[in-house]
Design a protein around this motif. Sequence first.
Motif, PDB file in Angstrom:
ATOM      1  N   LEU A 156       0.816  -1.208   0.000  1.00 36.43           N
ATOM      2  CA  LEU A 156       0.000   0.000   0.000  1.00 36.43           C
ATOM      3  C   LEU A 156       0.854   1.263   0.000  1.00 36.43           C
ATOM      4  N   ILE A 157       1.971   1.252   0.724  1.00 34.42           N
ATOM      5  CA  ILE A 157       2.693   2.515   0.965  1.00 34.42           C
ATOM      6  C   ILE A 157       4.181   2.460   0.677  1.00 34.42           C
ATOM      7  N   ASP A 158       4.721   1.310   0.290  1.00 32.16           N
ATOM      8  CA  ASP A 158       6.176   1.192   0.191  1.00 32.16           C
ATOM      9  C   ASP A 158       6.741   1.404  -1.204  1.00 32.16           C
ATOM     10  N   TRP A 159       5.919   1.778  -2.169  1.00 31.49           N
ATOM     11  CA  TRP A 159       6.460   1.958  -3.516  1.00 31.49           C
ATOM     12  C   TRP A 159       7.474   3.085  -3.573  1.00 31.49           C
ATOM     13  N   TYR A 160       7.321   4.073  -2.696  1.00 34.21           N
ATOM     14  CA  TYR A 160       8.301   5.163  -2.655  1.00 34.21           C
ATOM     15  C   TYR A 160       9.686   4.627  -2.321  1.00 34.21           C
ATOM     16  N   LEU A 161       9.753   3.619  -1.448  1.00 34.87           N
ATOM     17  CA  LEU A 161      11.037   3.073  -1.034  1.00 34.87           C
ATOM     18  C   LEU A 161      11.717   2.307  -2.162  1.00 34.87           C
ATOM     19  N   VAL A 162      10.943   1.810  -3.120  1.00 32.49           N
ATOM     20  CA  VAL A 162      11.548   1.163  -4.282  1.00 32.49           C
ATOM     21  C   VAL A 162      12.369   2.197  -5.055  1.00 32.49           C
ATOM     22  N   GLY A 163      11.813   3.403  -5.216  1.00 28.05           N
ATOM     23  CA  GLY A 163      12.563   4.469  -5.870  1.00 28.05           C
ATOM     24  C   GLY A 163      13.795   4.870  -5.085  1.00 28.05           C
ATOM     25  N   ASP A 259      -4.727  -2.613   7.918  1.00 27.83           N
ATOM     26  CA  ASP A 259      -4.147  -1.916   9.063  1.00 27.83           C
ATOM     27  C   ASP A 259      -3.610  -0.546   8.664  1.00 27.83           C
ATOM     28  N   GLY A 260      -3.109  -0.447   7.409  1.00 28.37           N
ATOM     29  CA  GLY A 260      -2.618   0.849   6.948  1.00 28.37           C
ATOM     30  C   GLY A 260      -3.724   1.881   6.870  1.00 28.37           C
ATOM     31  N   LEU A 261      -4.883   1.464   6.401  1.00 26.99           N
ATOM     32  CA  LEU A 261      -6.019   2.389   6.328  1.00 26.99           C
ATOM     33  C   LEU A 261      -6.474   2.805   7.733  1.00 26.99           C
ATOM     34  N   ARG A 262      -6.484   1.837   8.663  1.00 26.36           N
ATOM     35  CA  ARG A 262      -6.850   2.164  10.041  1.00 26.36           C
ATOM     36  C   ARG A 262      -5.813   3.073  10.688  1.00 26.36           C
ATOM     37  N   ASP A 263      -4.548   2.797  10.404  1.00 27.48           N
ATOM     38  CA  ASP A 263      -3.475   3.583  11.006  1.00 27.48           C
ATOM     39  C   ASP A 263      -3.544   5.036  10.555  1.00 27.48           C
ATOM     40  N   ARG A 264      -3.900   5.253   9.323  1.00 25.41           N
ATOM     41  CA  ARG A 264      -3.971   6.630   8.847  1.00 25.41           C
ATOM     42  C   ARG A 264      -5.018   7.430   9.626  1.00 25.41           C
ATOM     43  N   GLY A 345      17.575   1.666   7.002  1.00 22.77           N
ATOM     44  CA  GLY A 345      17.378   2.650   5.947  1.00 22.77           C
ATOM     45  C   GLY A 345      16.174   3.522   6.233  1.00 22.77           C
ATOM     46  N   ALA A 346      15.723   4.267   5.185  1.00 28.64           N
ATOM     47  CA  ALA A 346      14.587   5.196   5.316  1.00 28.64           C
ATOM     48  C   ALA A 346      14.858   6.219   6.413  1.00 28.64           C
ATOM     49  N   SER A 347      16.001   6.874   6.336  1.00 30.90           N
ATOM     50  CA  SER A 347      16.433   7.808   7.384  1.00 30.90           C
ATOM     51  C   SER A 347      15.428   8.913   7.645  1.00 30.90           C
ATOM     52  N   TRP A 348      14.738   9.354   6.597  1.00 31.08           N
ATOM     53  CA  TRP A 348      13.825  10.485   6.756  1.00 31.08           C
ATOM     54  C   TRP A 348      12.701  10.170   7.743  1.00 31.08           C
ATOM     55  N   LEU A 349      12.355   8.883   7.911  1.00 28.35           N
ATOM     56  CA  LEU A 349      11.342   8.537   8.897  1.00 28.35           C
ATOM     57  C   LEU A 349      11.841   8.824  10.304  1.00 28.35           C
ATOM     58  N   ALA A 350      13.114   8.522  10.560  1.00 26.01           N
ATOM     59  CA  ALA A 350      13.703   8.828  11.868  1.00 26.01           C
ATOM     60  C   ALA A 350      13.805  10.331  12.078  1.00 26.01           C
ATOM     61  N   LEU A 358       6.326  12.552  16.971  1.00 32.70           N
ATOM     62  CA  LEU A 358       5.342  11.541  16.596  1.00 32.70           C
ATOM     63  C   LEU A 358       6.071  10.347  15.995  1.00 32.70           C
ATOM     64  N   TRP A 359       5.490   9.172  16.144  1.00 31.02           N
ATOM     65  CA  TRP A 359       6.118   7.948  15.665  1.00 31.02           C
ATOM     66  C   TRP A 359       5.877   7.821  14.172  1.00 31.02           C
ATOM     67  N   ILE A 360       6.910   8.098  13.374  1.00 25.49           N
ATOM     68  CA  ILE A 360       6.800   8.070  11.919  1.00 25.49           C
ATOM     69  C   ILE A 360       7.553   6.838  11.426  1.00 25.49           C
ATOM     70  N   ASP A 361       6.824   5.750  11.201  1.00 23.32           N
ATOM     71  CA  ASP A 361       7.465   4.497  10.823  1.00 23.32           C
ATOM     72  C   ASP A 361       7.069   4.007   9.438  1.00 23.32           C
ATOM     73  N   ASN A 362       6.355   4.831   8.667  1.00 27.79           N
ATOM     74  CA  ASN A 362       6.039   4.463   7.291  1.00 27.79           C
ATOM     75  C   ASN A 362       5.822   5.725   6.470  1.00 27.79           C
ATOM     76  N   GLN A 363       5.829   5.541   5.149  1.00 32.26           N
ATOM     77  CA  GLN A 363       5.785   6.684   4.245  1.00 32.26           C
ATOM     78  C   GLN A 363       4.448   7.419   4.306  1.00 32.26           C
ATOM     79  N   GLN A 364       3.366   6.704   4.557  1.00 30.11           N
ATOM     80  CA  GLN A 364       2.063   7.370   4.651  1.00 30.11           C
ATOM     81  C   GLN A 364       2.045   8.347   5.821  1.00 30.11           C
ATOM     82  N   ARG A 365       2.548   7.919   6.965  1.00 35.02           N
ATOM     83  CA  ARG A 365       2.623   8.825   8.112  1.00 35.02           C
ATOM     84  C   ARG A 365       3.515  10.030   7.799  1.00 35.02           C
TER      85      ARG A 365
END
Length: 613
Positions: A156-163, A259-264, A345-350, A358-365
């Motif tokens: 649902l949300i990880d396609w950005y990480l492929v790039g 869960d991603g939809l609920r988390d949002r 990886g995904a340093s920008w989340l940290a 706020l806990w930012i552990d995925n690209q949607q957040r």
Amino acid sequence: MRGTGTAGLVLRPRRGVAVAPRFAAVSRLWRTGPDPSTGEDDAPTGEDAPPAGGRPERPDRPRRTHRVAARVITALAGLLVLVALVAPNEISHFTPLALVRVPIEALLGIALLLVLPARPRRVVATLAGIILGLLTILKIFDFGFYSVLERPFNPLIDWYLVGAGLEFLKGSIGQLGAVGSAVGAALLAAAVLLLITLSVVRLAGLVVRRRNTATRAVAALGVVWVTCAVLGAQIVPGVPVAAGSAATLAYDHALQIRDGLRDRKAFAGQLAVDAFRDTPADQLLTGLRGKDVALVIVESYGRTAVENPELAPQVGAVLEDGNRRLAAAGFASRSAFLTSSTTGGASWLAHGTLLSGLWIDNQQRYRDLEASNRLTISSAFSRAGWRTVGIMPGVTSTWPEAAFYHYDRIYDSKNLGYHGPNFSWSPMPDQYTLLEFQRLERTAPGHPPVMAEIPLVSSHAPWSPIPQLVDWHNIGDGAVFGPMAAGGAAPNAILTRDPTRVRADYRRSIEYSLNSLISYVETYGDNNLVLIFLGDHQPNQIVTGEGASRDVPITIVARDRAVLDRISGWGWQDGLKPGPTAPVWRMDAFRDRFLTAFGPQPQPARSPSAPRR
């Protein structure tokens, strides 16, 4: 009149050799398999057929070859489908014994095919092959994500990480290598989908032609599956013989989407609550007035670097030496650990987690955070009157987050004035980055207080080649680093190198980054400098091994003891290196504790008997 040239020749095919019929027969092998009337290979046709009423001129070698090829292809198709059904989605768990399993999906699928009419059967087999092919591609994505980020791929949300992964490859193996990898991955995905679909269709035809055998096999294997499920039989620890991994994989990824939809929705509620959003500017960061605050984020500086026996002695020696040198220069420090929202990886989340609270552990957040008006540490400094800048050597294109973080100025890889070589993914050495912060923002007499976020990227994977410290006065435009990059190891992707060497290179890169920081404070530090440095996340499993924590060290360094007195209640340990018993906070807890500690302090209550002045 018969001519003498080639125009007068009549070309006839040799008996027993028919190219077109043979090519057609081979192409049918993968799709259809044995002849339905005989249970053997497709019957020879055309020129391959024996003459009427007589024996063939040659032994039926083509027919035997055809039969052997058909059986080999059937075996390969069965093996491919078995691997697709039962292989684990973590490459570290992929062993030959992990394939010794009985997949319930195959048993149910065969039972269904046995009762369906011909036309629906073909449709079902084709759809089943497509679905299994897509699940296999998803499993391949999981391989990569577990290897780097220690979690499965979220469709649902990880396609950005492929790039982002392609950008990493570009920095590691060059533009051509990255493009080649992308093309290869696309071709692999297409081949997996096509071959698995054809394999399922082929096996479905075999099941119908061997109906009695298939029925007995399903019954026997069904008993085996139930028995193994009841007994919990395992050949490989944690991998049951009674398998349902393909269905489980599909179910788990479907739950991810739900869960991603609920988390949002839940995260939107968290964004709406901000204890510091309406804090007046004159009550923000009063304990740091007049200070230059450098928030330095050291790429991949994790707890492993200071505790792993293979790494800690050398890294610890750098930190202990730094303690002595900084103490001699009048500085003191306090250290602890933060638990990062990401790993590998995904340093920008940290970064988002640290700055926003706020806990930012995925690209949607992360995207939702950017679209909000959340007060971050950097925007708090901006509101309180600091000049805020981002020294971003790793930013090689437009960085739209700058507006959200309220930076007055962004210095990226294109405007930091660097004319030296890249060090693999890292566009410039950390020492140059720190010197540019000094030259651009702290050199002018009477400069306004500045708050800078400075990600240091020399310790970014693949950790080769690594620069060396030089005299600060000799750095210039960075050309001095040229021989170091030329003489270093070639920047190979880390998964293709020896793990022992990768860990050694990682350790050396962390030593370089820490030495650069310590030397910067020793050389340019003054009473007004406050340095906060921390890791963004742990390195990936090739360095940490499986099961490592997500903790990263954090340290505050200052010459003004009043700054460290503000955090005396935190229980942090003295020095640059946090010990095993140092406090551990979640990274999202830092913002509120930091803003509270350096905000207005409550005055102690006056005793009734105390004399008035």
